[in-house]
Design an enzyme around this catalytic site. Structure first.
Site, PDB file in Angstrom:
ATOM      1  N   GLU A 205       0.944  -1.172   0.152  1.00 13.68           N
ATOM      2  CA  GLU A 205      -0.655  -0.190  -0.010  1.00 13.68           C
ATOM      3  C   GLU A 205       0.865   0.882  -0.403  1.00 13.68           C
ATOM      4  O   GLU A 205       0.317   2.472   0.407  1.00 13.68           O
ATOM      5  CB  GLU A 205      -0.793   0.020   1.031  1.00 13.68           C
ATOM      6  CG  GLU A 205      -2.201  -1.166   1.097  1.00 13.68           C
ATOM      7  CD  GLU A 205      -2.889  -0.997   1.861  1.00 13.68           C
ATOM      8  OE1 GLU A 205      -2.246  -0.421   3.051  1.00 13.68           O
ATOM      9  OE2 GLU A 205      -4.478  -1.752   2.371  1.00 13.68           O
TER      10      GLU A 205
ATOM     11  N   GLU B 289      -6.396  -7.886  -0.367  1.00 14.00           N
ATOM     12  CA  GLU B 289      -7.037  -7.847   1.094  1.00 14.00           C
ATOM     13  C   GLU B 289      -8.288  -7.765   1.781  1.00 14.00           C
ATOM     14  O   GLU B 289      -9.257  -6.928   1.081  1.00 14.00           O
ATOM     15  CB  GLU B 289      -6.158  -6.978   1.918  1.00 14.00           C
ATOM     16  CG  GLU B 289      -5.053  -7.541   2.017  1.00 14.00           C
ATOM     17  CD  GLU B 289      -4.653  -5.919   2.649  1.00 14.00           C
ATOM     18  OE1 GLU B 289      -5.016  -4.954   3.451  1.00 14.00           O
ATOM     19  OE2 GLU B 289      -2.637  -5.959   2.929  1.00 14.00           O
TER      20      GLU B 289
END
Ligand SMILES: *[C@@H]1O[C@H](CO)[C@@H](O)[C@H](O)[C@H]1NC(C)=O
Ligand SMILES: *[C@@H]1O[C@H](CO)[C@@H](O)[C@H](O)[C@H]1NC(C)=O
Length: 410
Positions: A187, A267
């Protein structure tokens, strides 16, 4: 002595056959992206993964096989794990890869159970893990800029990747192992540095150690702005989102970076993290099941984060900014509980997967038996002040200004 010769040849023949088959197989094992058909190709065949996250560093080695087997029995064909750098290099140049730290053994176990592996070696991993997996000793250099092209940071990263990635290379799918894809950073679009040269550096080092044919990817939250700093040409961009998100809109964000190729939620949140002082986070089983069904019916690949959360042993729990510490438990309200027990969510997820893929038959390993220890009495020994000699045998640290834990080498 013909007897001896015969025994030798009997021993040699299977060995030679075995290695020849291994080589033959390795050469035809491929894992790549079919941009034309928006899917992965495994050995040339269309493929999608249904994966779950498990962090070997949050589960004692003794339980690895049990947890992996339960994941297999839920119908998963892959698992996903981070590698926590600080767990393996507690001091510069001092490495730990045995016992609970034996990540190669963990990946081999998954392989033996027929599970593929999605590897996320960071070097930054977040994961609600202490300093996102970066070793605290990096901060001894006060000017260091983490997750950037800062030369001190890059030198430490480069050294670490030179230790870790060569261990992973033989475990890659194309080399006969289970690792199909490898994530670069984590991320990164959420971090302020937004340093493309840092991502390019990682990309080059990953290819150097893992080969040109390794499939590298990135993961970011579902906002265009996050993919702006998090995605890089040559790293397949994927997104992450939970059950409360508009799935069409979420995958449209991925499509802005990757107009073609497989849809991937790296995710998919089965639950959520906890903070000290707040109630345990939960996400409703119904919401998880219906969202998972929607994702799978679009032909997307998905990783459930977490499938089993486990435990932050010792001081490995992380914290968020502004300061909010995570507790010891990383239960995550996942399909398998912190103790690895089967939950209602486990069976709901299994039922959804069963509508799309064949789920293995046979008994699912049961939840572990519990034992009542009765009342455990705690006896007061000393106050903290009385125990200072034990807590800090080297004596007091004196300073005009408060010092950081790093400065006092805690
Ligand atoms: C490749 O390996 C698998 C599993 O070890 C085996 O079943 C298969 O027959 C092998 N294929 C070839 C072409 O040797
Ligand atoms: C979900 O997002 C899509 C694309 O932006 C939009 O067309 C659709 O109306 C949204 N659905 C809901 C229920 O909001």
């Amino acid at each position: 002595m013909p007897g001896v010769v015969r025994i030798l040849s009997l021993l040699l023949v299977p060995l030679l056959l075995g290695s020849a088959r291994g080589l033959h197989n390795a050469s035809q094992r491929t894992f790549e992206i079919d941009y034309g058909h928006n899917c992965f190709l495994k050995d040339g065949q269309p493929f999608r993964y249904i994966s779950g996250s498990i962090h070997y560093f949050r589960v004692p080695r003794f339980y690895w096989k049990d947890r992996l087997l339960k994941m297999k029995m839920a119908g998963l064909n892959a698992i996903q794990t981070y590698v926590a750098w600080n767990f393996h290099e507690p001091q510069p140049g001092q490495y730990e890869f045995t016992g609970d730290h034996d990540v190669e053994h963990f990946i081999q176990l998954a392989h033996e159970l027929g599970l593929l592996v999605i590897l996320r070696p960071g070097p930054y991993i977040c994961a609600e893990w202490d300093m996102g997996g970066l070793p605290a000793w990096l901060l001894e250099k006060e000017s260091i800029v983490l997750r950037s092209c800062d030369p001190d940071y890059l030198a430490a990263v480069d050294k670490w990747l030179g230790i870790l990635l060569p261990k992973m290379r033989p475990l890659l799918y194309q080399n006969g192992g289970p690792i199909i894809t490898v994530q670069v950073e984590n991320e990164y679009g959420s971090y302020y540095t937004c340093d493309y040269n840092y991502l390019r550096f990682l990309q080059k080092r990953f290819h150097y150690h893992l080969g040109e044919d390794v499939l590298l990817f990135t993961t970011d939250g579902v906002h265009e702005s996050l993919l702006q700093c998090g995605a890089l040409q040559g790293l397949y961009a994927t997104v992450d989102f939970g059950a409360d998100v508009n799935i069409t809109a979420a995958f449209l964000i991925q499509r802005k970076s990757e107009p073609q190729g497989p849809l991937v939620n790296s995710e998919f949140y089965t639950g959520w993290l906890d903070h000290w002082g707040q109630p345990h986070s939960t996400v409703k089983t119904k919401a998880v099941a219906s969202s998972l069904h929607d994702i799978l019916s679009r032909g997307a690949s998905v990783n459930m984060y977490m499938f089993i959360g486990g435990t932050n042993f010792a001081y490995w729990n992380g914290a968020n900014t502004p300061y909010q510490a995570q507790p010891t438990s990383y239960d995550y309200d996942a399909p398998l509980s912190e103790a690895g027990d089967l939950s209602e969510k486990y069976f709901a997820v299994r039922d959804v997967i069963q509508q799309f893929e064949k789920v293995p038959e046979g008994p699912i390993p049961p939840s572990t038996p519990k034992f009542a220890y009765g009342k455990v009495g705690l006896k007061k020994l000393k106050t903290v002040e009385e125990a200072l000699d034990i807590l800090c045998p080297s004596g007091p640290v004196k300073s005009v200004y408060p010092l950081t834990f790093i400065q006092v080498k805690q």
